[in-house]
Each structure stands twice: as C-alpha cells, then as structure tokens.
Design a protein around this motif. Structure first.
Motif, PDB file in Angstrom:
ATOM      1  N   PHE A 197      -6.689  -7.146  -6.137  1.00 51.40           N
ATOM      2  CA  PHE A 197      -6.873  -7.539  -4.571  1.00 51.40           C
ATOM      3  C   PHE A 197      -6.787  -8.970  -4.184  1.00 51.40           C
ATOM      4  CE2 PHE A 197      -8.969  -3.207  -5.009  1.00 51.40           C
ATOM      5  CZ  PHE A 197      -8.138  -2.524  -4.292  1.00 51.40           C
ATOM      6  N   PRO A 198      -6.417  -9.411  -3.063  1.00 51.14           N
ATOM      7  CA  PRO A 198      -6.389 -10.735  -2.943  1.00 51.14           C
ATOM      8  C   PRO A 198      -7.449 -11.565  -2.747  1.00 51.14           C
ATOM      9  CG  PRO A 198      -5.712  -9.300  -0.817  1.00 51.14           C
ATOM     10  CD  PRO A 198      -5.953  -8.399  -2.055  1.00 51.14           C
ATOM     11  N   ASP A 199      -8.751 -10.625  -2.256  1.00 50.81           N
ATOM     12  CA  ASP A 199     -10.160 -11.663  -1.944  1.00 50.81           C
ATOM     13  C   ASP A 199     -11.080 -10.595  -2.254  1.00 50.81           C
ATOM     14  OD1 ASP A 199      -9.955 -10.583   0.561  1.00 50.81           O
ATOM     15  OD2 ASP A 199      -8.636 -12.032   1.132  1.00 50.81           O
ATOM     16  N   GLY A 229      -5.024 -13.071  10.485  1.00 45.80           N
ATOM     17  CA  GLY A 229      -5.336 -11.596   9.955  1.00 45.80           C
ATOM     18  C   GLY A 229      -4.096 -10.868   9.601  1.00 45.80           C
ATOM     19  N   TYR A 230      -2.957 -11.072  10.207  1.00 49.67           N
ATOM     20  CA  TYR A 230      -1.990 -10.548  10.095  1.00 49.67           C
ATOM     21  C   TYR A 230      -1.363 -10.613   8.486  1.00 49.67           C
ATOM     22  CZ  TYR A 230       2.648  -7.798  10.586  1.00 49.67           C
ATOM     23  OH  TYR A 230       3.742  -6.789  10.536  1.00 49.67           O
ATOM     24  N   ARG A 231      -1.378 -12.147   8.242  1.00 49.88           N
ATOM     25  CA  ARG A 231      -1.052 -12.245   6.874  1.00 49.88           C
ATOM     26  C   ARG A 231      -1.962 -11.720   5.930  1.00 49.88           C
ATOM     27  NH1 ARG A 231      -0.026 -17.368   9.882  1.00 49.88           N
ATOM     28  NH2 ARG A 231      -1.849 -18.103   9.227  1.00 49.88           N
ATOM     29  N   ARG A 232      -3.464 -11.780   6.091  1.00 48.72           N
ATOM     30  CA  ARG A 232      -4.288 -11.236   5.089  1.00 48.72           C
ATOM     31  C   ARG A 232      -4.038  -9.697   4.935  1.00 48.72           C
ATOM     32  NH1 ARG A 232      -9.274 -13.993   5.133  1.00 48.72           N
ATOM     33  NH2 ARG A 232     -10.262 -12.094   4.231  1.00 48.72           N
ATOM     34  N   GLY A 233      -3.459  -9.159   6.081  1.00 52.07           N
ATOM     35  CA  GLY A 233      -3.204  -7.667   5.950  1.00 52.07           C
ATOM     36  C   GLY A 233      -1.968  -7.225   5.141  1.00 52.07           C
ATOM     37  N   LEU A 234      -1.007  -8.221   5.306  1.00 52.27           N
ATOM     38  CA  LEU A 234       0.144  -8.205   4.369  1.00 52.27           C
ATOM     39  C   LEU A 234      -0.282  -8.309   3.031  1.00 52.27           C
ATOM     40  CD1 LEU A 234       2.774 -10.076   6.570  1.00 52.27           C
ATOM     41  CD2 LEU A 234       2.733  -7.677   6.076  1.00 52.27           C
ATOM     42  N   GLN A 235      -0.960  -9.153   2.587  1.00 47.40           N
ATOM     43  CA  GLN A 235      -1.638  -9.372   1.295  1.00 47.40           C
ATOM     44  C   GLN A 235      -2.209  -7.960   0.670  1.00 47.40           C
ATOM     45  OE1 GLN A 235      -3.891 -12.784   1.309  1.00 47.40           O
ATOM     46  NE2 GLN A 235      -2.345 -14.193   1.353  1.00 47.40           N
ATOM     47  N   TRP A 236      -3.203  -7.449   1.632  1.00 44.68           N
ATOM     48  CA  TRP A 236      -3.798  -6.203   1.182  1.00 44.68           C
ATOM     49  C   TRP A 236      -2.582  -4.967   0.983  1.00 44.68           C
ATOM     50  CZ3 TRP A 236      -8.285  -5.451  -0.716  1.00 44.68           C
ATOM     51  CH2 TRP A 236      -9.499  -6.286  -0.639  1.00 44.68           C
ATOM     52  N   ARG A 237      -1.776  -5.108   1.884  1.00 48.63           N
ATOM     53  CA  ARG A 237      -0.708  -3.995   1.716  1.00 48.63           C
ATOM     54  C   ARG A 237       0.109  -4.002   0.553  1.00 48.63           C
ATOM     55  NH1 ARG A 237       2.014  -1.279   6.180  1.00 48.63           N
ATOM     56  NH2 ARG A 237       0.523  -0.478   7.470  1.00 48.63           N
ATOM     57  N   ALA A 238       0.305  -5.495   0.234  1.00 46.61           N
ATOM     58  CA  ALA A 238       1.270  -5.718  -1.216  1.00 46.61           C
ATOM     59  C   ALA A 238       0.232  -5.472  -2.336  1.00 46.61           C
ATOM     60  CB  ALA A 238       1.437  -7.395  -1.178  1.00 46.61           C
ATOM     61  N   ALA A 239      -1.212  -5.509  -2.318  1.00 42.96           N
ATOM     62  CA  ALA A 239      -2.021  -5.458  -3.398  1.00 42.96           C
ATOM     63  C   ALA A 239      -1.954  -3.833  -3.634  1.00 42.96           C
ATOM     64  CB  ALA A 239      -3.331  -6.024  -3.228  1.00 42.96           C
ATOM     65  N   ALA A 240      -2.048  -3.090  -2.552  1.00 42.84           N
ATOM     66  CA  ALA A 240      -2.119  -1.512  -2.617  1.00 42.84           C
ATOM     67  C   ALA A 240      -0.899  -1.096  -3.420  1.00 42.84           C
ATOM     68  CB  ALA A 240      -2.277  -0.841  -1.140  1.00 42.84           C
ATOM     69  N   LYS A 241       0.485  -1.559  -2.859  1.00 45.76           N
ATOM     70  CA  LYS A 241       1.517  -0.938  -3.598  1.00 45.76           C
ATOM     71  C   LYS A 241       1.560  -1.558  -4.967  1.00 45.76           C
ATOM     72  CE  LYS A 241       6.616  -1.788  -2.887  1.00 45.76           C
ATOM     73  NZ  LYS A 241       7.676  -2.257  -2.221  1.00 45.76           N
ATOM     74  N   ALA A 242       1.020  -2.692  -5.385  1.00 48.49           N
ATOM     75  CA  ALA A 242       0.840  -3.101  -6.803  1.00 48.49           C
ATOM     76  C   ALA A 242       0.151  -2.216  -7.378  1.00 48.49           C
ATOM     77  CB  ALA A 242       0.667  -4.725  -6.796  1.00 48.49           C
ATOM     78  N   LEU A 243      -1.043  -1.953  -6.844  1.00 48.73           N
ATOM     79  CA  LEU A 243      -1.821  -0.901  -7.521  1.00 48.73           C
ATOM     80  C   LEU A 243      -1.263   0.513  -7.898  1.00 48.73           C
ATOM     81  CD1 LEU A 243      -4.675   0.130  -8.700  1.00 48.73           C
ATOM     82  CD2 LEU A 243      -5.409   0.560  -6.093  1.00 48.73           C
ATOM     83  N   ARG A 288      -9.999  -5.282 -12.656  1.00 48.06           N
ATOM     84  CA  ARG A 288      -8.939  -6.321 -11.824  1.00 48.06           C
ATOM     85  C   ARG A 288      -8.971  -5.754 -10.399  1.00 48.06           C
ATOM     86  NH1 ARG A 288      -5.154  -6.458 -15.216  1.00 48.06           N
ATOM     87  NH2 ARG A 288      -3.924  -5.049 -14.502  1.00 48.06           N
ATOM     88  N   TRP A 289      -9.150  -4.489 -10.112  1.00 52.19           N
ATOM     89  CA  TRP A 289      -8.997  -3.831  -8.748  1.00 52.19           C
ATOM     90  C   TRP A 289     -10.603  -3.341  -8.046  1.00 52.19           C
ATOM     91  CZ3 TRP A 289      -4.512  -4.223  -6.888  1.00 52.19           C
ATOM     92  CH2 TRP A 289      -3.383  -4.537  -7.680  1.00 52.19           C
ATOM     93  N   GLY A 290     -11.320  -4.297  -8.211  1.00 46.28           N
ATOM     94  CA  GLY A 290     -12.818  -4.166  -7.633  1.00 46.28           C
ATOM     95  C   GLY A 290     -13.709  -3.704  -8.343  1.00 46.28           C
ATOM     96  N   GLY A 291     -13.546  -3.351  -9.856  1.00 47.43           N
ATOM     97  CA  GLY A 291     -14.662  -2.859 -10.460  1.00 47.43           C
ATOM     98  C   GLY A 291     -15.442  -1.662 -10.056  1.00 47.43           C
ATOM     99  N   ASP A 292     -16.678  -1.620  -9.740  1.00 44.41           N
ATOM    100  CA  ASP A 292     -17.248  -0.732  -9.308  1.00 44.41           C
ATOM    101  C   ASP A 292     -16.962  -0.152  -7.705  1.00 44.41           C
ATOM    102  OD1 ASP A 292     -18.721  -0.484 -11.710  1.00 44.41           O
ATOM    103  OD2 ASP A 292     -20.629  -1.908 -10.937  1.00 44.41           O
ATOM    104  N   ARG A 293     -16.376  -1.392  -7.105  1.00 38.70           N
ATOM    105  CA  ARG A 293     -16.041  -1.181  -5.991  1.00 38.70           C
ATOM    106  C   ARG A 293     -14.484  -0.376  -5.526  1.00 38.70           C
ATOM    107  NH1 ARG A 293     -17.398  -6.583  -2.417  1.00 38.70           N
ATOM    108  NH2 ARG A 293     -18.086  -5.164  -0.730  1.00 38.70           N
ATOM    109  N   PHE A 294     -14.069  -0.244  -6.521  1.00 34.17           N
ATOM    110  CA  PHE A 294     -12.631   0.520  -6.690  1.00 34.17           C
ATOM    111  C   PHE A 294     -12.836   1.782  -5.847  1.00 34.17           C
ATOM    112  CE2 PHE A 294      -9.464   3.275  -8.784  1.00 34.17           C
ATOM    113  CZ  PHE A 294      -8.253   2.712  -8.325  1.00 34.17           C
ATOM    114  N   PRO A 295     -13.541   2.767  -5.943  1.00 34.28           N
ATOM    115  CA  PRO A 295     -13.554   3.866  -4.825  1.00 34.28           C
ATOM    116  C   PRO A 295     -13.587   3.531  -3.628  1.00 34.28           C
ATOM    117  CG  PRO A 295     -15.325   4.074  -6.792  1.00 34.28           C
ATOM    118  CD  PRO A 295     -14.770   2.663  -6.881  1.00 34.28           C
TER     119      PRO A 295
END
Length: 305
Positions: free
Chosen positions: A3-5, A196-210, A223-230
């Motif tokens: 995830f981006p951040d 905010g829109y640029r950050r949203g695009l980053q999260w969209r890209a991360a979801a696709k990569a996941l 790499r995908w949030g660990g315990d916060r993955f759910p």
C-alpha cells in the motif's frame, strides 16, 4: 509493491472511490481496524435457523485515544446496544449501515478536509449539479408525459392545441437528452482535492497490484498491511482477494480479536466468511447473519468486554 502509505483503512476507502464518497465499507473497515487495535472484538456463535444458524456479536471497550471518525463509529455502536453489555448483533448493524451514518461521514470528511484531501466546496458544487440535473430531468419527463396525453386527447381537433402538445413532448425529450449527460458528470465528479485524487489513484493501483500478486506465489501479508490487511480488504472492496489468501493458505489463522463457538468449519474459514459478509453488506446483499441464541457470556471475546 504494498500500500502507498499508512492511511487508516476508513480514509483509504474514501480516497479509493476517486469521488470522495463515504461508503458503508469504510465504516466496516474502521470497526475492524478498531478490533485489530484491541478496542473491539467479534464472537461467532449459534443463532436462529433462519439466519443460517450463526450469529456474530461485536463487542467493544472504552478508549480515549480515538480519531473523530472512530469516536463516531463507537457512538453508533452505543446507540444500537441493548442493556448494559457493550455488544451488538451484526444483523442490526447491517440494517443500520444500509442507510449510512451521518455523524461518521461528517467526521471522516472533516478529517480528510483537514489533511487537504477533500474539498467542501467541490462537494457542494457536485451536489448542486446533481440536484439541478435531477430537477430538469423531472421537468423534461413531466413535459413529455403531458405532451403525450395532450396529443392523444386533442388528436384531430382544430387549432393550436395539438401543436402545443407536440411541442411539449418534443421539449421534454430534448430536455432529458440534454441534461442526462450533465447528471452523469455530476455523479462521476469528485469531491477530492487534486492531491486527494492523486492519492486515490495510488490506492487504486495498489489494490490492482494486490489482486495480481495473489494470483502468484509471492504474496506477503506484511507488505499489505500485516494485521490490518482484513480492514484494508474491506475498505477497498477486496473481499475476493482476502478469500483467495485464505483459500491458498496464505492466511492460516484467525486474529485474536475473532473467536467462535462453532466447530463446523475451521476458525480461519469462519473468519473469512465474516469479512465477506461485512463487504457484502456494503452493497446491501448480506444475508445469513441473524440474531438470538447467543449470550454475552458465551465464548471468548478476544479482549473486548
């Protein structure tokens, strides 16, 4: 990639819509994130037959270190509980969240606005466009219907009445054709700032990569949030990805905040079903979560009480 951040799941879900919409999935993600941090827990036990034989109880503790939107999430739970126990049935939450939570939405929007990611001015403009478009479409439809009725009633009569009816019908069709694209533009426009829109695009890209990573063998939950993955899975509507991780044995155990009194399936499988139900409820399709038959004392609670 990952995830981006470390944006909290509830906020990340709003950014990922690219429109700045606060959807029920964001609230579910916030509740799961609170459970991960030890503020809440979920217990699965035997429920009514009509509910699929299961009931999920959400329990929570008091906490003084919560963000504004998290405080609103807890306030929502407090408003739904019955008696002195801090617990609610997920069924009651599914029904409540189908209509959203105004307090939670405003708190989340305020936090995003404070971070420069969401614009109240853009949100107001978006609402005006939608309202005006809907009003004009309604007037166009009304003119079209009146024109058709008039044309049928005045057919063959002399004078200007038939012409007026035809004119009304034509104007109605023209208005609907003209303002339907305007309505679509309003519906698809964003309340996010440029940042905010640029950050949203980053999260969209991360979801696709996941999703792509889960198809292979290189998935690493840390790499995908660990315990916060759910929680992120719910916020980003990635329940399928989460279920795939459970199916492939990449998630082998339920977290400490989830417990079950049922032995019909492995605990991690029941946990995966819970995450799926939470996401399904965001689209109004949740079923099989019922009430009755589970006491406050039944089973472990993973640290909340």
């Amino acid at each position: 990639m990952g995830f981006p951040d470390d944006t909290p799941p509830g906020l990340a879900g709003v950014l990922a819509t690219l429109r700045g919409d606060v959807e029920p999935s964001s609230l579910w993600a916030t509740l799961v994130d609170l459970a991960i941090r030890g503020v809440a827990s979920v217990h699965c036990c035997k429920g009514a037959l009509l509910s699929g034989g299961k009931e999920y109880l959400l329990r929570w503790n008091e906490s003084s270190s919560l963000a504004p939107w998290e405080q609103e999430a807890i306030a929502l739970l407090e408003g739904k509980r019955k008696g002195t126990e801090r617990e609610v049935s997920l069924l009651s939450l599914f029904q409540t969240l189908a209509f959203g939570s105004k307090g939670y939405r405003k708190a989340l929007e305020g936090s995003l606005e404070g971070a420069g990611l969401w614009s109240r001015e853009r949100e107001s403009q978006r609402k005006r466009v939608l309202l005006i478009s809907l009003l004009l479409l309604f007037l166009g439809l009304a003119a079209f219907v009146v024109g058709l009725i008039g044309a049928d009633a005045w057919l063959g009569l002399p004078g200007a009445r038939a012409a007026v009816a035809a004119l009304l019908a034509g104007a109605g069709v023209g208005a609907m054709v003209l303002f339907l694209p305007y309505l679509l533009v309003g519906a698809l426009s964003s309340s996010l700032t440029d940042q905010g829109y640029r950050r949203g695009l980053q999260w969209r890209a991360a979801a696709k990569a996941l999703k792509e990573e889960l198809k292979g063998e290189g998935f690493n939950v840390e790499r995908w949030g660990g315990d916060r993955f759910p929680a992120y899975s719910i916020a980003l509507n990635l329940t399928d990805a989460f279920q795939e991780a459970v199916k492939k044995g990449k998630i082998t155990a339920a977290p400490p905040w989830f417990s079950t009194a049922l032995a019909d399936k492995a605990e991690v499988v029941q946990f995966g079903a819970l995450i799926a139900l939470m996401t399904a409820s965001s689209t109004g399709s949740a079923a099989g979560v019922g009430g009755g038959g589970c006491s406050a004392a039944g089973g472990g609670s993973g640290g909340a009480g």
